[in-house]
Design a protein around this motif. Structure first.
Motif, short mmCIF file in Angstrom:
data_model
loop_
_atom_site.label_atom_id
_atom_site.label_comp_id
_atom_site.label_asym_id
_atom_site.label_seq_id
_atom_site.Cartn_x
_atom_site.Cartn_y
_atom_site.Cartn_z
N SER A 1 0.85 -1.15 -0.05
CA SER A 1 -0.21 0.17 0.03
C SER A 1 0.70 1.39 0.13
CB SER A 1 -1.17 0.03 1.26
OG SER A 1 -1.76 -1.09 1.28
N ASN A 2 0.28 2.40 -0.49
CA ASN A 2 0.94 3.53 -0.42
C ASN A 2 1.14 3.88 1.09
OD1 ASN A 2 1.44 4.22 -3.23
ND2 ASN A 2 -0.91 4.06 -3.45
N ASP A 3 1.55 5.19 1.36
CA ASP A 3 1.60 5.78 2.84
C ASP A 3 0.45 6.39 3.31
OD1 ASP A 3 4.17 5.12 2.83
OD2 ASP A 3 4.91 7.09 2.02
N ASN A 4 -0.96 6.19 2.65
CA ASN A 4 -2.06 6.75 2.93
C ASN A 4 -2.77 5.54 3.94
OD1 ASN A 4 -2.53 5.14 1.07
ND2 ASN A 4 -4.27 6.51 0.25
N ILE A 5 -2.15 4.92 4.59
CA ILE A 5 -2.64 3.86 5.32
C ILE A 5 -3.43 4.18 6.48
CG2 ILE A 5 -1.98 1.67 6.90
CD1 ILE A 5 0.59 1.13 5.11
N THR A 6 -4.66 3.64 6.78
CA THR A 6 -5.47 4.03 7.74
C THR A 6 -5.74 2.66 8.78
OG1 THR A 6 -7.11 5.24 6.72
CG2 THR A 6 -8.09 4.39 8.60
N ALA A 7 -5.38 2.94 9.97
CA ALA A 7 -5.19 1.66 11.04
C ALA A 7 -6.21 1.69 12.07
CB ALA A 7 -3.77 2.01 11.70
N LYS B 1 1.07 1.98 -7.10
CA LYS B 1 0.92 1.87 -8.81
C LYS B 1 1.69 0.89 -9.31
CE LYS B 1 -0.07 6.79 -9.42
NZ LYS B 1 0.46 8.11 -10.04
N GLU B 2 3.02 0.60 -8.90
CA GLU B 2 3.90 -0.55 -9.67
C GLU B 2 3.29 -1.85 -9.43
OE1 GLU B 2 5.98 0.60 -5.57
OE2 GLU B 2 4.71 1.55 -7.17
N ALA C 1 -1.06 -3.67 -12.45
CA ALA C 1 -0.77 -3.73 -14.03
C ALA C 1 -2.30 -3.55 -14.62
CB ALA C 1 -0.41 -5.16 -14.36
N PRO C 2 -1.98 -3.23 -16.03
CA PRO C 2 -3.22 -2.79 -17.02
C PRO C 2 -3.97 -4.19 -17.02
CG PRO C 2 -1.37 -2.09 -17.96
CD PRO C 2 -0.72 -3.27 -16.72
N ASN C 3 -5.51 -3.84 -16.71
CA ASN C 3 -6.43 -4.85 -16.88
C ASN C 3 -6.29 -5.70 -15.61
OD1 ASN C 3 -7.43 -3.59 -19.14
ND2 ASN C 3 -5.75 -4.92 -20.36
N ILE C 4 -5.66 -5.31 -14.72
CA ILE C 4 -5.44 -6.32 -13.37
C ILE C 4 -6.84 -6.37 -12.85
CG2 ILE C 4 -5.02 -4.72 -11.67
CD1 ILE C 4 -2.96 -6.95 -10.52
N SER C 5 -7.14 -7.63 -12.05
CA SER C 5 -8.73 -7.85 -11.52
C SER C 5 -8.43 -7.79 -10.15
CB SER C 5 -9.19 -9.02 -12.02
OG SER C 5 -8.49 -10.06 -11.21
N GLY D 1 -15.00 5.27 -7.88
CA GLY D 1 -15.10 6.69 -7.87
C GLY D 1 -13.86 7.16 -7.84
N GLU D 2 -12.77 6.75 -7.04
CA GLU D 2 -11.31 7.11 -7.30
C GLU D 2 -10.44 6.43 -8.25
OE1 GLU D 2 -9.78 7.89 -3.36
OE2 GLU D 2 -11.87 8.70 -2.60
N ASN D 3 -10.99 5.23 -8.92
CA ASN D 3 -10.22 4.76 -9.88
C ASN D 3 -8.87 4.06 -9.01
OD1 ASN D 3 -9.67 3.40 -12.48
ND2 ASN D 3 -8.59 5.07 -12.99
N VAL D 4 -8.92 3.45 -7.95
CA VAL D 4 -8.00 2.87 -7.09
C VAL D 4 -8.35 1.55 -6.50
CG1 VAL D 4 -6.83 5.12 -6.84
CG2 VAL D 4 -8.40 4.19 -5.07
#
Length: 267
Positions: free
Chosen positions: A64-70, A181-182, A185-189, A250-253
């Motif tokens: 995860s990115n650094d925006n982790i909620t604990a 992001k890394e 991948a494109p079209n990942i499920s 909504g946020e495409n993440v």
């Protein structure tokens, strides 16, 4: 995030309140100090919770990115001779929280205290369940990887204090963040992303998948891990880890969640 309550009191009332708290604590300690250990015998180990939490953070921070909620919850029953008002005073004083306020929740009295320490938000509730029996829950939350060290120390300290007071407290932790992001991948499920996480994690932990759930945009997997002593029964399985991936359109993440023993918060 929990709302922060700032209680304003005149000096005179503050002094009187401190005296009352001191008397209640001394009185309760004299009555029940020897019984506390027996009443909390079924509580989770704080040391084991700390070790499990560290491994859970390792999983979350890798993906995860650094925006982790604990989020952490300590909850369980408390058998005490104290009245509801005294019980709330003792626990809030022991934890260093503001005085609890009595609330009416679905026709029942609940004593609640809200606190903010740095960027760690806490809510303690004490719910009477009968004469001398209470259900205690402390829920804590913070956001951002930079807060995790402070959060970890505080939640383990709170857990130790609750158990020492005689609460048969059980621990549950959860972490949620957006996928790096890394690894997207494109079209990942959702299924392929959670499988990638699982394949990497299974090399570090002796875990066995025992349950799975798939819905539109959400997938989760539940595991048995022999090395993780804090676990719950789900059917015939003793589970201690649940992973979840959800696509936030909504946020495409992609949102990645890791919970132990289970994810008991929304993800």
């Amino acid at each position: 995030m929990l709302n922060s309550f700032i209680l304003i009191r005149k000096i005179g009332w503050f002094v009187i309140g401190c005296i009352i708290i001191t008397v209640v604590i001394v009185f309760s300690s004299a009555k029940s100090s020897e019984a506390n250990a027996d009443r909390a015998v079924n509580a989770d180990s704080v040391e084991q919770a700390g070790e499990q939490w560290q491994q859970l953070m390792s999983i979350a921070q890798q993906w995860s990115n650094d925006n982790i909620t604990a989020t952490v919850k300590w909850q369980g029953t408390w058998n005490t001779l104290l009245s509801p008002e005294e019980a709330a005073v003792v626990l809030t004083s022991r934890l260093g929280l503001p005085n609890a306020l009595e609330e009416n929740v679905q026709g029942h009295s609940v004593y609640s205290s809200y606190s903010e320490v740095g960027k760690v938000y806490s809510k303690l509730t004490v719910t009477p369940q009968g004469t001398g029996m209470y259900y205690v829950m402390l829920r804590m939350e913070t956001g951002g990887s930079e807060q995790l060290t402070e959060f970890t120390e505080l939640q383990l300290g709170y857990g130790e204090l609750l158990i020492d007071e005689g609460v048969a407290a059980h621990w549950n932790g959860a972490l949620q963040g957006t996928a790096k992001k890394e690894i997207v991948a494109p079209n990942i499920s959702e299924s392929s992303l959670i499988e990638t996480i699982e394949e990497d994690t299974v090399q570090k932990l002796k875990m066995k998948q025992v349950e799975s759930y798939d819905d539109l945009g959400t997938v989760s997997r539940t595991y048995e891990i022999e090395e993780w002593p804090i676990a719950v029964f789900s059917g015939s399985h003793k589970v201690s880890l649940q992973l979840g991936v959800h696509f936030n359109s909504g946020e495409n993440v992609y949102e990645i969640s890791a919970g132990s023993p289970l994810l008991t918060v929304e993800y």
